[in-house]
Motif scaffolding. Structure first.
Motif, PDB file in Angstrom:
ATOM      1  N   ALA A  60       0.837  -1.205   0.000  1.00  0.00           N
ATOM      2  CA  ALA A  60       0.000   0.000   0.000  1.00  0.00           C
ATOM      3  C   ALA A  60       0.868   1.249   0.000  1.00  0.00           C
ATOM      4  O   ALA A  60       0.592   2.214  -0.721  1.00  0.00           O
ATOM      5  N   LEU A  61       1.933   1.241   0.793  1.00  0.00           N
ATOM      6  CA  LEU A  61       2.854   2.373   0.818  1.00  0.00           C
ATOM      7  C   LEU A  61       3.573   2.532  -0.515  1.00  0.00           C
ATOM      8  O   LEU A  61       3.717   3.654  -1.024  1.00  0.00           O
ATOM      9  N   ALA A  62       4.010   1.437  -1.099  1.00  0.00           N
ATOM     10  CA  ALA A  62       4.700   1.499  -2.386  1.00  0.00           C
ATOM     11  C   ALA A  62       3.757   1.986  -3.484  1.00  0.00           C
ATOM     12  O   ALA A  62       4.158   2.772  -4.355  1.00  0.00           O
ATOM     13  N   TYR A  63       2.508   1.540  -3.441  1.00  0.00           N
ATOM     14  CA  TYR A  63       1.504   1.966  -4.430  1.00  0.00           C
ATOM     15  C   TYR A  63       1.268   3.477  -4.320  1.00  0.00           C
ATOM     16  O   TYR A  63       1.250   4.191  -5.322  1.00  0.00           O
ATOM     17  N   SER A  64       1.134   3.958  -3.093  1.00  0.00           N
ATOM     18  CA  SER A  64       0.931   5.394  -2.878  1.00  0.00           C
ATOM     19  C   SER A  64       2.141   6.192  -3.351  1.00  0.00           C
ATOM     20  O   SER A  64       1.991   7.264  -3.948  1.00  0.00           O
ATOM     21  N   ALA A  65       3.327   5.690  -3.077  1.00  0.00           N
ATOM     22  CA  ALA A  65       4.541   6.372  -3.519  1.00  0.00           C
ATOM     23  C   ALA A  65       4.608   6.419  -5.040  1.00  0.00           C
ATOM     24  O   ALA A  65       4.971   7.449  -5.621  1.00  0.00           O
ATOM     25  N   ALA A  66       4.243   5.337  -5.692  1.00  0.00           N
ATOM     26  CA  ALA A  66       4.257   5.304  -7.154  1.00  0.00           C
ATOM     27  C   ALA A  66       3.259   6.304  -7.729  1.00  0.00           C
ATOM     28  O   ALA A  66       3.557   6.997  -8.720  1.00  0.00           O
ATOM     29  N   LEU A  67       2.096   6.416  -7.119  1.00  0.00           N
ATOM     30  CA  LEU A  67       1.112   7.399  -7.577  1.00  0.00           C
ATOM     31  C   LEU A  67       1.629   8.814  -7.397  1.00  0.00           C
ATOM     32  O   LEU A  67       1.517   9.648  -8.296  1.00  0.00           O
ATOM     33  N   ALA A  68       2.201   9.096  -6.243  1.00  0.00           N
ATOM     34  CA  ALA A  68       2.713  10.442  -5.965  1.00  0.00           C
ATOM     35  C   ALA A  68       3.874  10.790  -6.888  1.00  0.00           C
ATOM     36  O   ALA A  68       4.014  11.941  -7.316  1.00  0.00           O
ATOM     37  N   GLU A  69       4.703   9.820  -7.194  1.00  0.00           N
ATOM     38  CA  GLU A  69       5.867  10.057  -8.047  1.00  0.00           C
ATOM     39  C   GLU A  69       5.459  10.381  -9.483  1.00  0.00           C
ATOM     40  O   GLU A  69       6.179  11.081 -10.188  1.00  0.00           O
ATOM     41  N   ASN A  70       4.310   9.904  -9.891  1.00  0.00           N
ATOM     42  CA  ASN A  70       3.876  10.070 -11.280  1.00  0.00           C
ATOM     43  C   ASN A  70       2.749  11.072 -11.446  1.00  0.00           C
ATOM     44  O   ASN A  70       2.139  11.152 -12.492  1.00  0.00           O
ATOM     45  N   GLU A  71       2.468  11.852 -10.421  1.00  0.00           N
ATOM     46  CA  GLU A  71       1.381  12.823 -10.472  1.00  0.00           C
ATOM     47  C   GLU A  71       1.957  14.235 -10.453  1.00  0.00           C
ATOM     48  O   GLU A  71       2.892  14.519  -9.722  1.00  0.00           O
ATOM     49  N   TYR A  72       1.386  15.094 -11.262  1.00  0.00           N
ATOM     50  CA  TYR A  72       1.848  16.477 -11.342  1.00  0.00           C
ATOM     51  C   TYR A  72       0.697  17.409 -11.010  1.00  0.00           C
ATOM     52  O   TYR A  72      -0.450  17.146 -11.348  1.00  0.00           O
ATOM     53  N   HIS A  73       1.004  18.528 -10.358  1.00  0.00           N
ATOM     54  CA  HIS A  73       0.000  19.491  -9.977  1.00  0.00           C
ATOM     55  C   HIS A  73       0.377  20.858 -10.524  1.00  0.00           C
ATOM     56  O   HIS A  73       1.541  21.230 -10.548  1.00  0.00           O
ATOM     57  N   LEU A  74      -0.614  21.603 -10.929  1.00  0.00           N
ATOM     58  CA  LEU A  74      -0.394  22.983 -11.340  1.00  0.00           C
ATOM     59  C   LEU A  74      -0.271  23.838 -10.096  1.00  0.00           C
ATOM     60  O   LEU A  74      -0.945  23.610  -9.097  1.00  0.00           O
ATOM     61  N   GLU A  75       0.553  24.855 -10.159  1.00  0.00           N
ATOM     62  CA  GLU A  75       0.679  25.801  -9.056  1.00  0.00           C
ATOM     63  C   GLU A  75      -0.587  26.652  -9.042  1.00  0.00           C
ATOM     64  O   GLU A  75      -0.917  27.310 -10.021  1.00  0.00           O
ATOM     65  N   LEU A  76      -1.304  26.642  -7.945  1.00  0.00           N
ATOM     66  CA  LEU A  76      -2.562  27.339  -7.866  1.00  0.00           C
ATOM     67  C   LEU A  76      -2.447  28.723  -7.262  1.00  0.00           C
ATOM     68  O   LEU A  76      -3.305  29.564  -7.461  1.00  0.00           O
ATOM     69  N   ARG A  77      -1.410  28.977  -6.504  1.00  0.00           N
ATOM     70  CA  ARG A  77      -1.200  30.320  -5.943  1.00  0.00           C
ATOM     71  C   ARG A  77       0.294  30.637  -6.006  1.00  0.00           C
ATOM     72  O   ARG A  77       1.123  29.746  -5.918  1.00  0.00           O
ATOM     73  N   PRO A  78       0.586  31.895  -6.146  1.00  0.00           N
ATOM     74  CA  PRO A  78       1.994  32.275  -6.240  1.00  0.00           C
ATOM     75  C   PRO A  78       2.744  31.997  -4.939  1.00  0.00           C
ATOM     76  O   PRO A  78       2.175  32.102  -3.858  1.00  0.00           O
ATOM     77  N   THR A  79       3.991  31.604  -5.070  1.00  0.00           N
ATOM     78  CA  THR A  79       4.819  31.400  -3.889  1.00  0.00           C
ATOM     79  C   THR A  79       5.475  32.713  -3.511  1.00  0.00           C
ATOM     80  O   THR A  79       5.672  33.593  -4.340  1.00  0.00           O
ATOM     81  N   ALA A  80       5.785  32.863  -2.249  1.00  0.00           N
ATOM     82  CA  ALA A  80       6.387  34.117  -1.761  1.00  0.00           C
ATOM     83  C   ALA A  80       7.811  34.279  -2.237  1.00  0.00           C
ATOM     84  O   ALA A  80       8.515  33.418  -2.550  1.00  0.00           O
TER      85      ALA A  80
END
Length: 80
Positions: A60-80
């Motif tokens: 379960a941990l390895a599956y979650s890590a694989a999902l996180a490693e292959n998922e990309y997110h758009l930046e929704l708010r500017p960073t400081a």
């Protein structure tokens, strides 16, 4: 991460709404990962859920890590 076969992870639309589960049980991958994140040890989880195996939690941990490693997110708010 090396390619891994997730033979303990099952997905069935009739079980927990199709969430990835452990071996067809009503224990979701997300539930296990949340328990670990909350500080529960593998030993505690195995005591509370005697039908689970150490390999179930590790996968379960390895599956979650694989999902996180292959998922990309758009930046929704500017960073400081």
């Amino acid at each position: 991460m090396a390619t891994m076969q997730f033979d303990r992870i099952t997905v069935d639309p009739g079980t927990l709404g199709g969430k990835p589960c452990i071996r067809g049980l009503r224990i979701s991958v997300g539930m296990l990962v949340q328990m670990i994140a909350a500080g529960k040890t593998v030993e505690t989880i195995l005591d509370e859920y005697p039908y689970l195996e150490d390999a179930d939690i590790r996968q379960a941990l390895a599956y979650s890590a694989a999902l996180a490693e292959n998922e990309y997110h758009l930046e929704l708010r500017p960073t400081a």
